[in-house]
Design an enzyme around this catalytic site. Structure first.
Site, PDB file in Angstrom:
ATOM      1  N   THR A   1      -3.572  -5.357   0.447  1.00 13.11           N
ATOM      2  CA  THR A   1      -2.945  -4.058   0.725  1.00 13.11           C
ATOM      3  C   THR A   1      -3.808  -3.276   1.719  1.00 13.11           C
ATOM      4  OG1 THR A   1      -3.963  -2.878  -1.114  1.00 13.11           O
ATOM      5  CG2 THR A   1      -1.877  -3.998  -1.559  1.00 13.11           C
TER       6      THR A   1
ATOM      7  N   GLN B   1     -14.586  28.543   9.853  1.00 13.69           N
ATOM      8  CA  GLN B   1     -15.086  29.870   9.484  1.00 13.69           C
ATOM      9  C   GLN B   1     -14.821  30.868  10.615  1.00 13.69           C
ATOM     10  OE1 GLN B   1     -16.601  26.928   8.865  1.00 13.69           O
ATOM     11  NE2 GLN B   1     -18.059  27.060   7.172  1.00 13.69           N
TER      12      GLN B   1
ATOM     13  N   ARG C   1     -11.414  17.689  17.640  1.00 16.48           N
ATOM     14  CA  ARG C   1     -10.910  17.176  16.364  1.00 16.48           C
ATOM     15  C   ARG C   1      -9.598  17.865  16.039  1.00 16.48           C
ATOM     16  NH1 ARG C   1     -14.246  20.443  11.521  1.00 16.48           N
ATOM     17  NH2 ARG C   1     -13.728  22.495  12.307  1.00 16.48           N
TER      18      ARG C   1
ATOM     19  N   LYS D   1       0.872  -1.188   0.000  1.00 12.78           N
ATOM     20  CA  LYS D   1       0.000   0.000   0.000  1.00 12.78           C
ATOM     21  C   LYS D   1       0.902   1.228   0.000  1.00 12.78           C
ATOM     22  CE  LYS D   1      -4.365   0.214   0.669  1.00 12.78           C
ATOM     23  NZ  LYS D   1      -5.275  -0.285  -0.395  1.00 12.78           N
TER      24      LYS D   1
ATOM     25  N   HIS E   1      -8.796  17.833   6.164  1.00 10.68           N
ATOM     26  CA  HIS E   1      -9.492  16.930   7.084  1.00 10.68           C
ATOM     27  C   HIS E   1      -8.578  15.821   7.603  1.00 10.68           C
ATOM     28  CE1 HIS E   1     -13.172  18.891   5.900  1.00 10.68           C
ATOM     29  NE2 HIS E   1     -12.980  18.563   4.640  1.00 10.68           N
TER      30      HIS E   1
HETATM   31  O1  LIG Z   1     -15.028  24.006  10.333  1.00 13.85           O
HETATM   32  C1  LIG Z   1     -15.773  23.396   9.540  1.00 13.85           C
HETATM   33  N1  LIG Z   1     -16.631  24.096   8.783  1.00 13.85           N
HETATM   34  C2  LIG Z   1     -17.478  23.486   7.884  1.00 13.85           C
HETATM   35  O2  LIG Z   1     -18.274  24.170   7.173  1.00 13.85           O
HETATM   36  C3  LIG Z   1     -17.433  22.084   7.796  1.00 13.85           C
HETATM   37  N2  LIG Z   1     -18.100  21.183   7.046  1.00 13.85           N
HETATM   38  C4  LIG Z   1     -17.611  19.965   7.384  1.00 13.85           C
HETATM   39  O3  LIG Z   1     -17.983  18.886   6.854  1.00 13.85           O
HETATM   40  N3  LIG Z   1     -16.662  20.072   8.329  1.00 13.85           N
HETATM   41  C5  LIG Z   1     -16.526  21.385   8.614  1.00 13.85           C
HETATM   42  N4  LIG Z   1     -15.709  22.047   9.461  1.00 13.85           N
END
Ligand SMILES: O=c1[nH]c(=O)c2[nH]c(=O)[nH]c2[nH]1
Length: 297
Positions: A57, A218, A175, A12, A246
């Site tokens: 894998t 945001q 997170r 992998k 992410h």
């Molecule tokens: O900070 C975030 N804003 C989003 O608009 C969003 N959308 C998402 O799926 N994760 C997140 N995280």
């Protein structure tokens, strides 16, 4: 003329593992790109599609994440040796294993001269940018930076969003928040000590990213812009473009392992893209400042 199978290996490639050692409030972040390559008696699958000797894998990838949880990571060399020996010792057809690991470097962000416990920046890669525009006797300066990669291993939540029939994202109160900041700010004047202001704005962007407890990227974006405008009268407006890089919590339950926010899969794409402009209500007119400036909005 005989045709035979020559040298072969499989594995992998580019398993993106981010491990957060949270055993003390001063988190230790390890960010690896791991590729596995197995060599051995695999003729049957190449020649006849007989997979009896083929450790999938996908299994190899899962092993990387499970081992990170079970044994921690440590040095990439030790982690690689542990994985390689496991594949060779546990699977009789596997005679050899080569594990390639690239480690992505992270440095702690400094806030007020102190290293932060859980906010990091990727050294290098980032660029300072400027676009100056002159029209007759008028001049505008838009400066900024791009590809400033930052990450917080805690201090970020995302919840309270609407759930429709297509929503699967779980709510989270803890997170990883990571982004690559592109910021462009318009100076109110073309007659400034630009070299003096630039590093201070950059530092403030980093400090604000590190310090703000984030309920959404945001919100972090706006707070970063607001901090710059509050501190620097010479900045009339700032525009920010911040991809949400992410990090998915690895599901280790099939291997009877919990995962208390320690082992993450660093996603590549798709990514959220959060963009916004923060400006003074009384900002001087932008004129031609943003004309053809690459980026967003
Ligand atoms: O900070 C975030 N804003 C989003 O608009 C969003 N959308 C998402 O799926 N994760 C997140 N995280």
């Amino acid at each position: 003329m005989g045709i035979v199978l020559g040298a072969n290996q499989y594995g992998k490639a580019e398993v993106r593992l981010v491990h957060v050692d949270r055993s003390s409030p001063r988190h230790v972040l390890t960010d690896l790109n791991v590729s596995t390559h197995l060599r051995g008696r695999f003729e049957a699958t190449y020649l006849a599609g007989d997979n009896a000797s083929v450790l999938a894998t996908d299994t190899q990838k899962n092993t990387v994440y499970a081992f990170a949880r079970k044994y921690g990571v440590g040095s990439p060399e030790d982690f690689g040796l542990r994985l390689a020996r496991h594949f060779v010792q546990s699977q009789p057809p596997v005679q050899g294993a080569q594990i390639e690991i690239d480690q992505l470097p992270w440095q702690r962000i400094e806030v007020g001269g102190q290293e932060h416990d859980h906010a990091f920046a990727r050294p290098g890669g980032e660029r300072r940018t400027t676009t100056v525009t002159v029209d007759g006797d008028q001049a505008w300066v838009v400066s900024g930076l791009t590809d400033l990669v930052v990450l917080k291993s805690t201090g970020s939540e995302f919840h309270g969003f609407p759930r429709d029939e297509y929503t699967t994202l779980p709510e989270t109160t803890d997170r990883i928040l990571a982004t690559s900041v592109t910021a462009r700010w318009r100076y109110a004047s073309a007659d400034l000590d630009f070299d003096a202001v630039y590093p201070e704005v950059r530092t403030l962007l980093l400090e604000t990213f590190a310090s703000v407890h984030s309920l959404a990227l945001q919100q972090t974006l706006y707070a970063m812009g607001q901090a710059v405008l509050e501190k620097f009268a010479e900045v009339a407006e700032i525009r920010l473009s911040m991809p949400n890089k992410h990090h998915y919590l690895a599901d280790l339950t099939p291997f009877d392992l919990d995962n208390p926010n320690e082992v993450f899969i660093a996603g590549d794409r798709p990514y959220g893209l959060i963009e916004g402009q923060v400006l003074r209500e009384e900002a001087p007119d932008a004129g031609l400042a943003w004309e053809f400036v690459p980026g967003f909005i």
